[in-house]
Write a protein that holds these residues in place. Structure first.
Motif, mmCIF file in Angstrom:
data_model
loop_
_atom_site.group_PDB
_atom_site.id
_atom_site.type_symbol
_atom_site.label_atom_id
_atom_site.label_comp_id
_atom_site.label_asym_id
_atom_site.label_seq_id
_atom_site.Cartn_x
_atom_site.Cartn_y
_atom_site.Cartn_z
ATOM 1 N N ALA A 130 -109.264 -24.718 129.913
ATOM 2 C CA ALA A 130 -110.548 -24.310 129.343
ATOM 3 C C ALA A 130 -110.455 -22.991 128.595
ATOM 4 N N ALA A 131 -109.689 -22.037 129.131
ATOM 5 C CA ALA A 131 -109.660 -20.695 128.554
ATOM 6 C C ALA A 131 -108.580 -20.524 127.499
ATOM 7 N N MET A 132 -107.405 -21.118 127.710
ATOM 8 C CA MET A 132 -106.277 -20.914 126.793
ATOM 9 C C MET A 132 -105.533 -22.224 126.564
ATOM 10 N N PRO A 133 -106.215 -23.200 125.985
ATOM 11 C CA PRO A 133 -105.554 -24.502 125.808
ATOM 12 C C PRO A 133 -104.334 -24.441 124.901
ATOM 13 N N GLN A 134 -104.289 -23.439 123.992
ATOM 14 C CA GLN A 134 -103.139 -23.354 123.092
ATOM 15 C C GLN A 134 -101.855 -23.035 123.851
ATOM 16 N N ILE A 135 -101.985 -22.275 124.952
ATOM 17 C CA ILE A 135 -100.795 -21.962 125.735
ATOM 18 C C ILE A 135 -100.291 -23.200 126.475
ATOM 19 N N ALA A 136 -101.213 -23.978 127.011
ATOM 20 C CA ALA A 136 -100.817 -25.237 127.636
ATOM 21 C C ALA A 136 -100.149 -26.160 126.623
ATOM 22 N N GLN A 137 -100.662 -26.138 125.392
ATOM 23 C CA GLN A 137 -100.072 -26.957 124.330
ATOM 24 C C GLN A 137 -98.660 -26.501 124.003
ATOM 25 N N TRP A 138 -98.425 -25.189 124.046
ATOM 26 C CA TRP A 138 -97.075 -24.674 123.807
ATOM 27 C C TRP A 138 -96.063 -25.312 124.763
ATOM 28 N N GLU A 139 -96.417 -25.371 126.033
ATOM 29 C CA GLU A 139 -95.481 -25.953 126.992
ATOM 30 C C GLU A 139 -95.238 -27.420 126.681
ATOM 31 N N ARG A 140 -96.284 -28.135 126.321
ATOM 32 C CA ARG A 140 -96.113 -29.560 126.016
ATOM 33 C C ARG A 140 -95.230 -29.770 124.792
ATOM 34 N N GLU A 141 -95.385 -28.904 123.782
ATOM 35 C CA GLU A 141 -94.675 -29.113 122.518
ATOM 36 C C GLU A 141 -93.280 -28.496 122.497
ATOM 37 N N HIS A 142 -93.136 -27.322 123.134
ATOM 38 C CA HIS A 142 -91.858 -26.581 123.026
ATOM 39 C C HIS A 142 -91.104 -26.498 124.352
ATOM 40 N N ARG A 143 -91.727 -26.931 125.428
ATOM 41 C CA ARG A 143 -91.203 -26.804 126.793
ATOM 42 C C ARG A 143 -91.223 -25.356 127.254
ATOM 43 N N SER A 144 -90.625 -24.432 126.503
ATOM 44 C CA SER A 144 -90.533 -23.020 126.876
ATOM 45 C C SER A 144 -91.567 -22.196 126.117
ATOM 46 N N LEU A 145 -92.292 -21.319 126.823
ATOM 47 C CA LEU A 145 -93.233 -20.422 126.151
ATOM 48 C C LEU A 145 -92.510 -19.431 125.260
ATOM 49 N N ILE A 146 -91.353 -18.960 125.689
ATOM 50 C CA ILE A 146 -90.592 -18.010 124.873
ATOM 51 C C ILE A 146 -90.150 -18.665 123.577
ATOM 52 N N LEU A 147 -89.665 -19.889 123.641
ATOM 53 C CA LEU A 147 -89.273 -20.595 122.413
ATOM 54 C C LEU A 147 -90.485 -20.811 121.509
ATOM 55 N N ALA A 148 -91.618 -21.124 122.111
ATOM 56 C CA ALA A 148 -92.833 -21.328 121.316
ATOM 57 C C ALA A 148 -93.261 -20.030 120.638
ATOM 58 N N ALA A 149 -93.239 -18.905 121.383
ATOM 59 C CA ALA A 149 -93.636 -17.620 120.801
ATOM 60 C C ALA A 149 -92.683 -17.196 119.703
ATOM 61 N N ARG A 150 -91.394 -17.450 119.873
ATOM 62 C CA ARG A 150 -90.417 -17.106 118.822
ATOM 63 C C ARG A 150 -90.636 -17.957 117.584
ATOM 64 N N ALA A 151 -90.954 -19.226 117.779
ATOM 65 C CA ALA A 151 -91.240 -20.082 116.632
ATOM 66 C C ALA A 151 -92.470 -19.592 115.884
ATOM 67 N N ARG A 152 -93.491 -19.163 116.635
ATOM 68 C CA ARG A 152 -94.693 -18.636 115.996
ATOM 69 C C ARG A 152 -94.398 -17.334 115.263
ATOM 70 N N ALA A 153 -93.547 -16.502 115.849
ATOM 71 C CA ALA A 153 -93.183 -15.242 115.207
ATOM 72 C C ALA A 153 -92.499 -15.501 113.863
ATOM 73 N N ARG A 154 -91.604 -16.476 113.829
ATOM 74 C CA ARG A 154 -90.925 -16.798 112.577
ATOM 75 C C ARG A 154 -91.900 -17.355 111.548
ATOM 76 N N ALA A 155 -92.890 -18.102 112.012
ATOM 77 C CA ALA A 155 -93.805 -18.775 111.087
ATOM 78 C C ALA A 155 -94.909 -17.875 110.558
ATOM 79 N N THR A 156 -95.334 -16.904 111.341
ATOM 80 C CA THR A 156 -96.542 -16.152 110.972
ATOM 81 C C THR A 156 -96.316 -14.672 110.711
ATOM 82 N N GLY A 157 -95.166 -14.124 111.086
ATOM 83 C CA GLY A 157 -94.930 -12.709 110.824
ATOM 84 C C GLY A 157 -95.285 -11.831 112.002
#
Length: 470
Positions: free
Chosen positions: A183-210
């Motif tokens: 309810a509060a942070m569905p995007q974080i739950a989605q990160w785990e589903r899509e990338h498995r690792s939150l760190i990998l997801a955050a690094r991918a976002r860093a590369r994509a968005t600056g």
């Protein structure tokens, strides 16, 4: 087709504006507000050259409904972003204020080196957090999870207690062990589903968005208005000429007669309306709906709320040490302090204080410290000043001190919240002409409430989409 809007905060006023904008005659709209002022939590004032915000001080651009409304009201030229030198956050640790590691997005590091060199965590805590790279994703059928359980599972106890809890607490004033991740942070739950690792997801976002997009609490995304957020309320009221506006008027018993709603009012007699919007906290909407929709009222009443207080303090030039270069700081609950967070308003936004003066906003209470709000004003202020003495070295008395209390103001998205809101929305749709708007449903921010108002206005412009139940 008379429309009655109960609640004169941002949700109710935005709905009226969108209806008028869409062609509803202003004379067919009535707005009643129990208080003697419009705007709900949005309040601004000036005192001794300071611009004070007594409720929220900004909105986030990433949720477009807020800035879209401001633009439609002709306020775009008055947008004010966070000052460049203040676009970071600090976290209290002992008597020190330590920066959120560069590249941290919400809960996970997008850059490893700043995370590993941060003094916020022990080496044991850092190594445990890096275990996120190896931990498998949770089963899709494992059921709902609290934010606390999620962060402990993926990143460890230290990240939860020292980083996640205070940062998320700054948004929701919530207990992470009860806060629903979905309810509060569905995007974080989605990160785990899509990338498995939150760190990998955050690094991918860093590369994509600056870098700026993933930095700390994303302070570059926050925007306010020169002159204060109450300018939105003033601009809305200016666009509602011809609308029946009633302050100091409380709604009472609701009844349904055929296709119409009849609502008793504390002044001016009852109103019969084809459409009624309850732009209120969920608990207040529950009280009104109990006689006509008991099950819906029960679900509304089950949404918990926490109270909070904002202590605004001003200090004369040269009387306190220089503030750190940041927008402010948050305090983990594990630190055992009274202060939840503090915003450096004279640093965060230009024009908030006379030259050389310092203006702070101190946040108190919340779901984890309800006992603080039982203190009287003098004791609560004294305890807050004691924390600021430890953390900022402030020993001088303030030249201005104002305490604003907001009881039962922050909805708590506990486990089960999304399912409850789904039931609420289904029941709302089954009662023709009824709308519910507030921070207890899809989101707690100003843009979330405005988005709900926009959706209601769109639905009411297309009445054939509603379900008539009689």
């Amino acid at each position: 087709m008379r429309t009655l809007i109960i609640g004169g905060g941002i949700g109710g006023l935005a709905l009226a504006f969108r209806l008028v904008q869409g062609g509803t005659p202003p004379a067919d709209i009535t707005i009643v507000e129990a208080a003697n002022r419009w705007g709900g939590l949005l309040q601004s004032s000036t005192q001794d050259g300071f611009l004070l915000e007594h409720g929220p001080d900004s909105i986030i651009r990433a949720k477009p409904a807020g800035v879209a409304l401001w633009r439609d009201l002709g306020l775009e030229s008055e947008f004010q972003a966070t000052e460049l030198g203040a676009r970071r956050a600090l976290i209290a640790r002992g008597n020190r204020l330590l920066p959120v590691p560069d590249g941290l997005y919400l809960l996970a590091p997008g850059r490893i080196r700043p995370f590993l060199t941060s003094p916020l965590l022990s080496w044991r805590g850092k190594l445990r957090a890096l275990g996120d790279l190896l931990i498998p994703r949770r089963s899709a059928d494992a059921g709902e999870e609290s934010l606390g359980a999620f962060v402990r599972r993926r990143l460890g106890r230290e990240v939860l207690e020292r980083i996640a809890q205070p940062l998320i607490g700054g948004i929701y004033t919530a207990d992470p062990e009860r806060l629903s991740l979905d309810a509060a942070m569905p995007q974080i739950a989605q990160w785990e589903r899509e990338h498995r690792s939150l760190i990998l997801a955050a690094r991918a976002r860093a590369r994509a968005t600056g870098a700026e997009e993933v930095a700390g609490a994303r302070y570059g995304q926050f925007v306010t208005l020169r002159g204060g957020l109450h300018r939105v309320v003033d601009a809305l009221l200016a666009r509602l000429a011809g609308v029946d506006l009633r302050l100091g008027t409380r709604a009472g018993v609701m009844a349904r007669h055929g296709g119409d709603w009849q609502i008793a009012l504390s002044a001016g007699g009852p109103v019969v309306a084809r459409r009624v919007a309850l732009a209120l906290p969920a608990w207040a909407a529950a009280d009104l709906l109990a006689p006509v929709a008991a099950r819906l009222a029960d679900d509304l009443a089950a949404i918990p709320y926490a109270g909070s207080a904002i202590l605004t303090l001003a200090f004369a030039p040269g009387t306190i040490p220089p503030l750190p270069a940041a927008a402010g700081f948050v305090v983990p609950a594990s630190e055992g302090r009274t202060v939840l967070a503090t915003t450096f308003m004279s640093t965060k936004y230009a024009g908030r204080a006379p030259a050389g003066h310092t203006l702070l906003r101190v946040f108190l209470g919340g779901a984890l410290q309800p006992e603080a709000l039982k203190l009287d004003d003098a004791d609560l202020t004294r305890r807050a000043l004691a924390d600021l003495r430890d953390l900022l070295g402030i020993a001088a008395p303030p030249t201005l001190a104002r305490l604003d209390r907001w009881p039962r103001s922050m909805a708590q998205f506990h486990l089960g919240h999304r399912a409850r809101v789904a039931r609420i929305r289904a029941a709302e749709a089954a009662h023709t002409g009824l709308a519910l708007i507030g921070n207890g449903y899809e989101g707690v921010g100003i843009p979330d409430v405005i988005a709900q108002a926009d959706a209601v206005a769109t639905r009411w412009r297309n009445p054939q989409q509603q379900v008539e139940t009689g």
